[in-house]
Design an enzyme around this catalytic site. Sequence first.
Site, PDB file in Angstrom:
ATOM      1  N   ASP A 195       2.225 -33.596 -30.730  1.00 21.44           N
ATOM      2  CA  ASP A 195       2.670 -33.251 -32.643  1.00 21.44           C
ATOM      3  C   ASP A 195       3.421 -31.782 -32.900  1.00 21.44           C
ATOM      4  O   ASP A 195       1.975 -30.680 -33.085  1.00 21.44           O
ATOM      5  CB  ASP A 195       2.078 -33.853 -34.385  1.00 21.44           C
ATOM      6  CG  ASP A 195       2.421 -33.948 -35.056  1.00 21.44           C
ATOM      7  OD1 ASP A 195       3.313 -32.597 -35.552  1.00 21.44           O
ATOM      8  OD2 ASP A 195       2.614 -35.126 -35.956  1.00 21.44           O
ATOM      9  N   ARG A 246      -3.448 -22.256 -48.163  1.00 19.72           N
ATOM     10  CA  ARG A 246      -2.435 -22.078 -47.658  1.00 19.72           C
ATOM     11  C   ARG A 246      -0.932 -21.165 -47.844  1.00 19.72           C
ATOM     12  O   ARG A 246      -0.680 -21.065 -48.664  1.00 19.72           O
ATOM     13  CB  ARG A 246      -2.042 -22.978 -46.966  1.00 19.72           C
ATOM     14  CG  ARG A 246      -2.428 -24.451 -46.599  1.00 19.72           C
ATOM     15  CD  ARG A 246      -1.605 -25.198 -45.547  1.00 19.72           C
ATOM     16  NE  ARG A 246      -0.496 -25.321 -46.153  1.00 19.72           N
ATOM     17  CZ  ARG A 246       0.609 -26.742 -45.323  1.00 19.72           C
ATOM     18  NH1 ARG A 246       0.205 -27.136 -44.567  1.00 19.72           N
ATOM     19  NH2 ARG A 246       1.069 -27.247 -46.708  1.00 19.72           N
TER      20      ARG A 246
HETATM   21  C1  LIG Z   1       5.078 -32.062 -41.641  1.00 18.16           C
HETATM   22  C2  LIG Z   1       4.306 -33.461 -40.468  1.00 18.16           C
HETATM   23  C3  LIG Z   1       4.377 -34.667 -40.308  1.00 18.16           C
HETATM   24  C4  LIG Z   1       5.858 -35.455 -41.088  1.00 18.16           C
HETATM   25  O1  LIG Z   1       5.603 -36.041 -41.732  1.00 18.16           O
HETATM   26  P1  LIG Z   1       7.449 -36.448 -41.078  1.00 18.16           P
HETATM   27  O2  LIG Z   1       7.751 -37.873 -41.373  1.00 18.16           O
HETATM   28  O3  LIG Z   1       8.562 -35.943 -41.288  1.00 18.16           O
HETATM   29  O4  LIG Z   1       7.314 -36.606 -43.527  1.00 18.16           O
HETATM   30  C5  LIG Z   1       3.626 -34.945 -39.748  1.00 18.16           C
HETATM   31  N1  LIG Z   1       2.681 -34.275 -38.291  1.00 18.16           N
HETATM   32  C6  LIG Z   1       2.575 -33.526 -39.354  1.00 18.16           C
HETATM   33  C7  LIG Z   1       1.257 -32.946 -38.048  1.00 18.16           C
HETATM   34  C8  LIG Z   1       3.497 -32.173 -39.756  1.00 18.16           C
HETATM   35  O5  LIG Z   1       3.043 -31.395 -40.106  1.00 18.16           O
END
Ligand SMILES: *Cc1c(COP(=O)(O)O)cnc(C)c1O
Length: 398
Positions: A190, A357
């Site tokens: 991710d 943060r």
């Molecule tokens: C911001 C973030 C998301 C966001 O998920 P959405 O489905 O786009 O709302 C997911 N994983 C991480 C690690 C994030 O920082």
Amino acid sequence: MPDREHCLALDAADPLREFRDEFVLPEGIVYLVGNSLGALPRRTAERVRQAVEDEWGRELVGGWNHAGWYTQPLTLGDRLAPLIGAGPGQVVVGNTTSVAIHQAVSAALRLRPDRRVIVSDAANFPTDHYIVQGLARTLGGYEVRDLAEGRFDDAAVVLLSEVDYRTGARQDVPEVTARVHAAGALIVWDLCHSVGAMEVDVSGADFAVGCTYKYLNAGPGAPAFLYVNPRHLADAENALSGWNGHAEPFAFEPDYRPAEGIRRFAVGTPHVLSFAALDAALDIWERVPMARVRAKSMALTSLFLDLVGDRLEVASPREPERRGSQVSLRHPDGYPVMRALIERGVHGDFRAPDILRFGFAPLYTRYVDVHDAAATLAEVLDKELWRDERYARRLPVT
Ligand SMILES: *Cc1c(COP(=O)(O)O)cnc(C)c1O
């Protein structure tokens, strides 16, 4: 300790300084939340107006053919690919990160049918862990194991963030990828908190996902991206087998047949209006030297840590190489402290239970902003301004 004059001199010598003019930034605020919602690029309003008035307004349904709407999940994916070390035909844009995680993890599970363990980091952004929990429940027979247990040997897939959203700690992508592969598992990275903040290279990984509304500045609700390593493209299956991932969507066949290549990971109708804002944001990224972004990011976060000194406990790694582009500080009354800062024009955010943060988007954050943020924080703490009771009331989004 660098004073304000010194910071102004650093800004004057900053090789990225021209990029700040690409953004709309309200006067009088220091915006350190670009890791949550990136600032608005100046060119975005015109590009979105074009999509609405010139494309939708004039072409109507013809926009699917004449304005390139139909192929945007792939054409925008190709434009984004260099930011994550990927090549053409490896990235599709659309949906949300949560959906892309579901697609990537389910595809990985199908590629490792003899294994029944999903390793996920309970400290990751909750949606990552929630999606994996839901998937395990729906499929039945899968175990979700916390990364903290440290065992990959029987795992089918490992889902991890390159940069931790709460602490800003950065993983060593090649090292962890190699360790996961050595255990016979697949890895899904991710990249939500690394893409646009540093040079990212997922070319050794199996899958990667990320959002475009944080450091990439594509706007609220902007689409996510999904990367699939070309070695898996022939075999990986999209569990969300929607019509746009079909080999011939307009044949309207009764049965699903996957498209060749990355297009099989498209799901439904593309988010054309959101894509227009992403298109505008990528115009900027095509000109950005990423090595300079990373160098400035490390300089900004280090400067902030120097200026904050030992006023607060630091939750982020001290070595700049091990940090993303944020600094997280702990304070037992972090919520009212952040509210007091925001009222004084310094915008960071708060993550429960006690994290303040501060995100430093190198394209538009100046050294002088870092100076002013640290000075305001010192004032709020030293004079205990955060104790005013109006800061204790919770707002829906912090
Ligand atoms: C911001 C973030 C998301 C966001 O998920 P959405 O489905 O786009 O709302 C997911 N994983 C991480 C690690 C994030 O920082």
